[in-house]
Enzyme design. Sequence first.
Site, mmCIF file in Angstrom:
data_model
loop_
_atom_site.group_PDB
_atom_site.id
_atom_site.type_symbol
_atom_site.label_atom_id
_atom_site.label_comp_id
_atom_site.label_asym_id
_atom_site.label_seq_id
_atom_site.Cartn_x
_atom_site.Cartn_y
_atom_site.Cartn_z
ATOM 1 N N HIS A 280 37.869 48.184 46.724
ATOM 2 C CA HIS A 280 39.190 47.626 46.404
ATOM 3 C C HIS A 280 40.224 48.738 46.452
ATOM 4 C CE1 HIS A 280 41.726 45.018 43.383
ATOM 5 N NE2 HIS A 280 42.486 45.617 44.281
ATOM 6 N N GLU B 289 44.060 39.351 37.560
ATOM 7 C CA GLU B 289 44.620 40.685 37.301
ATOM 8 C C GLU B 289 45.627 40.519 36.166
ATOM 9 O OE1 GLU B 289 46.826 42.360 40.598
ATOM 10 O OE2 GLU B 289 46.988 44.347 39.661
HETATM 11 N N1 ADE Z 1 48.824 44.904 46.504
HETATM 12 C C1 ADE Z 1 48.622 46.199 46.313
HETATM 13 N N2 ADE Z 1 48.123 46.419 45.088
HETATM 14 C C2 ADE Z 1 47.995 45.207 44.504
HETATM 15 C C3 ADE Z 1 47.524 44.761 43.254
HETATM 16 N N3 ADE Z 1 47.086 45.602 42.317
HETATM 17 N N4 ADE Z 1 47.552 43.438 42.999
HETATM 18 C C4 ADE Z 1 48.001 42.595 43.909
HETATM 19 N N5 ADE Z 1 48.446 42.959 45.105
HETATM 20 C C5 ADE Z 1 48.437 44.252 45.413
HETATM 21 ZN ZN ZN Z 2 44.521 45.332 44.649
#
Ligand code: ADE
Ligand code: ZN
Length: 346
Positions: free
Chosen positions: A25, A208
Amino acid sequence: MLKVKPVSAERLPELLRCMPKAELHMHIEGSLEPELMFALGQRNGISMAYPDIDSLRRAYVFDNLQDFLDIYHAGTLVLRTEQDFYDMTHAYLARAAADNVLHAEIFFDTQTHTGHGVSVDVVINGLHRACIDAHAEFGMSASLILCFLRHLSEQEAFECLEQALPYRDKLVGVGLASSEMGHPPEKFARVFARARELGLRLVAHAGEEGPPAYIWSALDVLKVERIDHGVQAMKDPALMARLVQDRIPLTVCPLSNLKLRVFPNLAGHNLARMLDAGIVATVNSDDPAYFGGYINENFTQTFAALGLGAQHAYQLARNSFEASFIDEALKRQYIDRLAVTFETFE
Ligand code: ADE
Ligand code: ZN
């Protein structure tokens, strides 16, 4: 599972640094360091929004994901040519190899760049050539995952997939990134179904900042194989049970979560509780140029804050290979190298 020897707190950072690992990731545009950004800006005759590197770095303070995405998108304006994309990716892969990353699955998007008048072939060919060269230069494997931008429409995601089709053989999968809140995974159900028909592997950012419901729909509607972040899953015991039972990997990014204020401090991060619950968690850097560290910094800082030890290190590194999209034979090779590192570490 290998039972590993205990390692002292003093020696643990060295073990974390030297252990073989996969990174699953990271957004390649988020690896663009200010030094390279300014160099590319100069090469392409693009004037920068900040007068110098230090003032740019000082702007890297974020209250949430959207705050970060605004600065991150501004940084991508310097990327114009295939060589720019190559240079950025080569720099990341060199850095990752130094951290003993044996395999990287790199997120990128084309929608940002086509929005700036850069064509898809420029982006994909630059990234792909750097991945090929990294194999020869660093002995590592790397593959590419095309992320759709979820704040844009389903129609735009379909156009993005269509434009990428001539480069299908240079991609391992598709993902879903950008502003999470208000853009649930199900918005992209049909695009992901099409990607699946094409034989692409599927992942999505979910949980997230967004609720557990987004993780459920990433799994059940998009049918993804891994969840990116997923840290909000702990709010939902039934979801945790599902992730454990189906061994759905979570690609966790502790320093990202810290910098985007998902957790108030690293000691409050739920990575240790996830591992205790039997989740197939991995550690990753997300956007290392913006969040204060590459993968080894994510490991060392998180281990120090949470009091994790050598057995956790082995588990996380092993998970990273198990969760990757490499073939089984290479997976076994990498996992064998991991075991040797732990068995011989003094
Ligand atoms: N694009 C780059 N970093 C990201 C993240 N942490 N969450 C969502 N989109 C992203
Ligand atoms: Zn990401």
